[in-house]
Design a protein around this motif. Structure first.
Motif, PDB file in Angstrom:
ATOM      1  N   LEU A 219      39.200  48.011  39.840  1.00  0.00           N
ATOM      2  CA  LEU A 219      37.824  47.535  39.712  1.00  0.00           C
ATOM      3  C   LEU A 219      37.597  46.222  40.473  1.00  0.00           C
ATOM      4  N   LYS A 220      36.487  46.179  41.210  1.00  0.00           N
ATOM      5  CA  LYS A 220      36.105  44.965  41.940  1.00  0.00           C
ATOM      6  C   LYS A 220      34.749  44.480  41.418  1.00  0.00           C
ATOM      7  N   TRP A 221      34.483  43.210  41.669  1.00  0.00           N
ATOM      8  CA  TRP A 221      33.252  42.623  41.134  1.00  0.00           C
ATOM      9  C   TRP A 221      31.999  43.276  41.702  1.00  0.00           C
ATOM     10  N   ASN A 222      32.063  43.779  42.936  1.00  0.00           N
ATOM     11  CA  ASN A 222      30.875  44.431  43.493  1.00  0.00           C
ATOM     12  C   ASN A 222      30.629  45.819  42.900  1.00  0.00           C
ATOM     13  N   ASP A 223      31.561  46.268  42.036  1.00  0.00           N
ATOM     14  CA  ASP A 223      31.343  47.530  41.318  1.00  0.00           C
ATOM     15  C   ASP A 223      30.517  47.311  40.050  1.00  0.00           C
ATOM     16  N   ILE A 224      30.316  46.044  39.683  1.00  0.00           N
ATOM     17  CA  ILE A 224      29.646  45.716  38.425  1.00  0.00           C
ATOM     18  C   ILE A 224      28.247  45.185  38.707  1.00  0.00           C
ATOM     19  N   ASP A 264      27.692  48.305  27.369  1.00  0.00           N
ATOM     20  CA  ASP A 264      27.032  47.493  26.357  1.00  0.00           C
ATOM     21  C   ASP A 264      26.865  46.051  26.833  1.00  0.00           C
ATOM     22  N   GLU A 265      25.753  45.446  26.420  1.00  0.00           N
ATOM     23  CA  GLU A 265      25.421  44.086  26.858  1.00  0.00           C
ATOM     24  C   GLU A 265      26.490  43.069  26.460  1.00  0.00           C
ATOM     25  N   ASP A 266      27.070  43.224  25.282  1.00  0.00           N
ATOM     26  CA  ASP A 266      28.108  42.290  24.837  1.00  0.00           C
ATOM     27  C   ASP A 266      29.355  42.360  25.722  1.00  0.00           C
ATOM     28  N   ILE A 267      29.706  43.569  26.156  1.00  0.00           N
ATOM     29  CA  ILE A 267      30.867  43.735  27.049  1.00  0.00           C
ATOM     30  C   ILE A 267      30.567  43.093  28.399  1.00  0.00           C
ATOM     31  N   MET A 268      29.336  43.238  28.869  1.00  0.00           N
ATOM     32  CA  MET A 268      28.949  42.633  30.142  1.00  0.00           C
ATOM     33  C   MET A 268      28.975  41.104  30.055  1.00  0.00           C
ATOM     34  N   LYS A 269      28.558  40.561  28.913  1.00  0.00           N
ATOM     35  CA  LYS A 269      28.631  39.107  28.719  1.00  0.00           C
ATOM     36  C   LYS A 269      30.084  38.640  28.775  1.00  0.00           C
ATOM     37  N   MET A 270      30.973  39.419  28.192  1.00  0.00           N
ATOM     38  CA  MET A 270      32.401  39.097  28.218  1.00  0.00           C
ATOM     39  C   MET A 270      32.917  39.082  29.665  1.00  0.00           C
ATOM     40  N   LEU A 271      32.472  40.061  30.465  1.00  0.00           N
ATOM     41  CA  LEU A 271      32.909  40.126  31.866  1.00  0.00           C
ATOM     42  C   LEU A 271      32.335  38.964  32.678  1.00  0.00           C
ATOM     43  N   LYS A 272      31.097  38.568  32.391  1.00  0.00           N
ATOM     44  CA  LYS A 272      30.499  37.414  33.077  1.00  0.00           C
ATOM     45  C   LYS A 272      31.306  36.150  32.810  1.00  0.00           C
ATOM     46  N   LYS A 273      31.670  35.984  31.570  1.00  0.00           N
ATOM     47  CA  LYS A 273      32.475  34.822  31.178  1.00  0.00           C
ATOM     48  C   LYS A 273      33.832  34.851  31.883  1.00  0.00           C
ATOM     49  N   HIS A 274      34.406  36.041  31.970  1.00  0.00           N
ATOM     50  CA  HIS A 274      35.689  36.205  32.654  1.00  0.00           C
ATOM     51  C   HIS A 274      35.558  35.876  34.143  1.00  0.00           C
ATOM     52  N   LYS A 275      34.442  36.273  34.736  1.00  0.00           N
ATOM     53  CA  LYS A 275      34.215  36.005  36.162  1.00  0.00           C
ATOM     54  C   LYS A 275      34.134  34.504  36.428  1.00  0.00           C
ATOM     55  N   THR A 276      33.429  33.803  35.562  1.00  0.00           N
ATOM     56  CA  THR A 276      33.313  32.341  35.704  1.00  0.00           C
ATOM     57  C   THR A 276      34.671  31.667  35.566  1.00  0.00           C
ATOM     58  N   LYS A 280      37.109  29.547  38.525  1.00  0.00           N
ATOM     59  CA  LYS A 280      37.718  28.219  38.357  1.00  0.00           C
ATOM     60  C   LYS A 280      39.214  28.269  38.664  1.00  0.00           C
ATOM     61  N   ILE A 281      39.864  29.318  38.184  1.00  0.00           N
ATOM     62  CA  ILE A 281      41.310  29.456  38.434  1.00  0.00           C
ATOM     63  C   ILE A 281      41.575  29.643  39.921  1.00  0.00           C
ATOM     64  N   ARG A 282      40.704  30.417  40.573  1.00  0.00           N
ATOM     65  CA  ARG A 282      40.886  30.682  41.995  1.00  0.00           C
ATOM     66  C   ARG A 282      40.822  29.387  42.805  1.00  0.00           C
ATOM     67  N   LEU A 283      39.924  28.516  42.443  1.00  0.00           N
ATOM     68  CA  LEU A 283      39.799  27.255  43.173  1.00  0.00           C
ATOM     69  C   LEU A 283      41.066  26.412  43.069  1.00  0.00           C
ATOM     70  N   HIS A 293      45.411  36.606  48.248  1.00  0.00           N
ATOM     71  CA  HIS A 293      44.811  37.915  48.511  1.00  0.00           C
ATOM     72  C   HIS A 293      43.400  37.938  47.937  1.00  0.00           C
ATOM     73  N   ASP A 294      42.436  37.547  48.713  1.00  0.00           N
ATOM     74  CA  ASP A 294      41.059  37.421  48.246  1.00  0.00           C
ATOM     75  C   ASP A 294      40.303  38.733  48.475  1.00  0.00           C
ATOM     76  N   LYS A 295      40.510  39.693  47.571  1.00  0.00           N
ATOM     77  CA  LYS A 295      39.876  41.015  47.695  1.00  0.00           C
ATOM     78  C   LYS A 295      38.926  41.330  46.541  1.00  0.00           C
ATOM     79  N   ASN A 296      38.573  40.300  45.761  1.00  0.00           N
ATOM     80  CA  ASN A 296      37.492  40.447  44.788  1.00  0.00           C
ATOM     81  C   ASN A 296      37.830  41.337  43.584  1.00  0.00           C
ATOM     82  N   PHE A 297      39.097  41.433  43.226  1.00  0.00           N
ATOM     83  CA  PHE A 297      39.479  42.240  42.074  1.00  0.00           C
ATOM     84  C   PHE A 297      39.036  41.571  40.769  1.00  0.00           C
ATOM     85  N   VAL A 298      38.562  42.374  39.830  1.00  0.00           N
ATOM     86  CA  VAL A 298      38.143  41.850  38.535  1.00  0.00           C
ATOM     87  C   VAL A 298      39.340  41.331  37.750  1.00  0.00           C
ATOM     88  N   PHE A 299      40.446  42.075  37.815  1.00  0.00           N
ATOM     89  CA  PHE A 299      41.674  41.672  37.126  1.00  0.00           C
ATOM     90  C   PHE A 299      42.780  41.506  38.160  1.00  0.00           C
TER      91      PHE A 299
END
Length: 403
Positions: A219-224, A264-276, A280-283, A293-299
């Motif tokens: 899964l990549k972020w552009n899939d969401i 579900d909206e709650d799961i999406m909120k969880m993923l948004k928080k994970h993305k943020t 920070k970790i990436r920086l 390896h900057d390929k935009n993977f969610v995990f």
């Protein structure tokens, strides 16, 4: 056809057969028999087989491995997944341990059946034996199409079936393949309390979307789509030998697996928080890795590379043990759990199969049927608890009406 009786008393007959398909040379067929008719029949049988297109000369020259290598070249470019090719190679290795230098035309059903019997004696799994039979069938079908053999010997071969013991039957309950609602709650709470980073995000996502573990890893972020609360599933992860540097993203096995699902909206909120949090970790870590390896993977790992399915399997197993649940299973236990949640929510079978990307799944059907039957029984129990006192009136004696 000419026939003559030899000094030994045996008859020999010969006739012109079809020309050699490769060299175009004449091909005189000679056969012997105890009687003139027997010798004639042998000559005619050979000529008929050649007229049918069966190239016995080539079949007698080619070994099983010769034909297998030819078949593999064609099979490898037919669009099958890398995982499938890898599985075929494992089966081919087993077949070659028995048949590598055997002439393809000399292999019969008995030989193949004995291979499966021996595998069974050596305690190979049912799936391993079935894969060997399927792979052998493909190779012999290729040989048959190219006229190296007359018939495919795999047609008459059976995979030995292990008879289940009473204990195995009693213990092989379908409930073991998924988590009940209270068990899921325990598992998810354990994930939050004792899980490692990303356990919570991966396991909640799998439990409430039914995604396959390979789909989650790929899964990549552009899939969401956070605006529509949808996830588009178009690929799966292939990582041979769990080497992150050798991963490949491959299309799903079937067209049905390519799908867009509502989340579900709650799961999406969880993923948004994970993305943020991931940003920070990436920086902070990007500077530490020259080959980030900057390929935009969610995990992904700190170096940007994705995880393999085995990593997720190990984490789910670990959390299941920590939770104290007796059920032991890999990532599919969450996929199966999602199916039960949909059934209990009143979703029909076709919609469920579309959501989980199944064209025809016996497992999905079995879970759907089982949970549906269980709900019917639960409904009757609830009726009894709520209106039992009214139902008991049915057994009271009637008043004497004089009739």
């Amino acid at each position: 056809m000419r026939c003559e009786k030899l000094k030994s008393g045996i008859w020999e007959c010969y006739d012109e057969g079809p020309r050699d398909p490769i060299t175009n040379k004449r091909n005189q067929i000679r056969r012997r028999g105890k009687t003139k008719n027997e010798a004639k029949e042998k000559v005619n049988a050979e000529i008929n087989s050649l007229k049918d297109g069966y190239n016995k000369r080539v079949g007698k020259a080619l070994t099983f491995n010769d034909v297998a290598e030819e078949w593999l070249k064609v099979y490898s470019v037919s669009g099958v997944k890398d995982n499938t090719i890898r599985s075929r190679l494992c089966s081919l290795k087993i077949l070659n341990s028995y048949l590598r230098n055997t002439k393809i035309a000399n292999i019969n059903s008995r030989t193949l059946q004995n291979i499966l019997f021996e595998m069974n004696d050596k305690k190979y799994s049912m799936s391993a034996m079935e894969n060997v039979k399927v792979t052998a069938g493909m190779i012999f079908k290729y040989a048959e199409m190219n006229k190296f053999i007359r018939d495919n010997p795999i047609k008459f071969v059976s995979v030995p079936r292990k008879r289940l013991t009473i204990e195995e039957i009693e213990n092989s309950k379908i409930e073991e393949s998924y988590l009940e609602r209270d068990e899921l709650e325990i598992f998810l709470n354990t994930t939050i309390k004792d899980g490692l980073p990303m356990d919570q995000e991966r396991f909640f996502l799998m439990a409430f979307t039914g995604m396959r573990v390979g789909e989650v890893c790929a899964l990549k972020w552009n899939d969401i789509n956070f605006e529509t609360n949808e996830i588009r599933i178009t690929k799966t992860m292939y990582m041979p030998n769990t080497n992150m540097h050798q991963y490949k993203l491959t299309p799903p096995k079937t067209k049905k697996a390519i799908r867009t699902i509502d989340v579900d909206e709650d799961i999406m909120k969880m993923l948004k928080k994970h993305k943020t949090h991931q940003a920070k970790i990436r920086l902070s870590t990007k500077k530490l890795f020259d080959d980030y390896h900057d390929k935009n993977f969610v995990f992904c790992r700190d170096n940007g590379y994705p995880f393999c399915q085995r990593n997720v399997y190990d984490r789910i197993t670990s959390v299941l043990k920590k939770s104290g649940l007796k059920k032991i299973g890999g990532p599919h236990i969450l996929r199966h759990t999602h199916i039960t949640l949909l059934v209990e929510a009143g979703v029909d079978l076709k919609t469920i199969m579309d959501r989980v990307g199944h064209e025809d799944s016996k497992t999905t059907y079995n879970i759907y049927t089982h949970v549906t039957e269980k709900m019917k029984k639960d409904a009757q129990t609830k009726m009894k608890n709520r209106f039992g006192d009214l139902m008991e009136l049915s057994i009271l004696p009637k008043k004497n009406t004089g009739m």
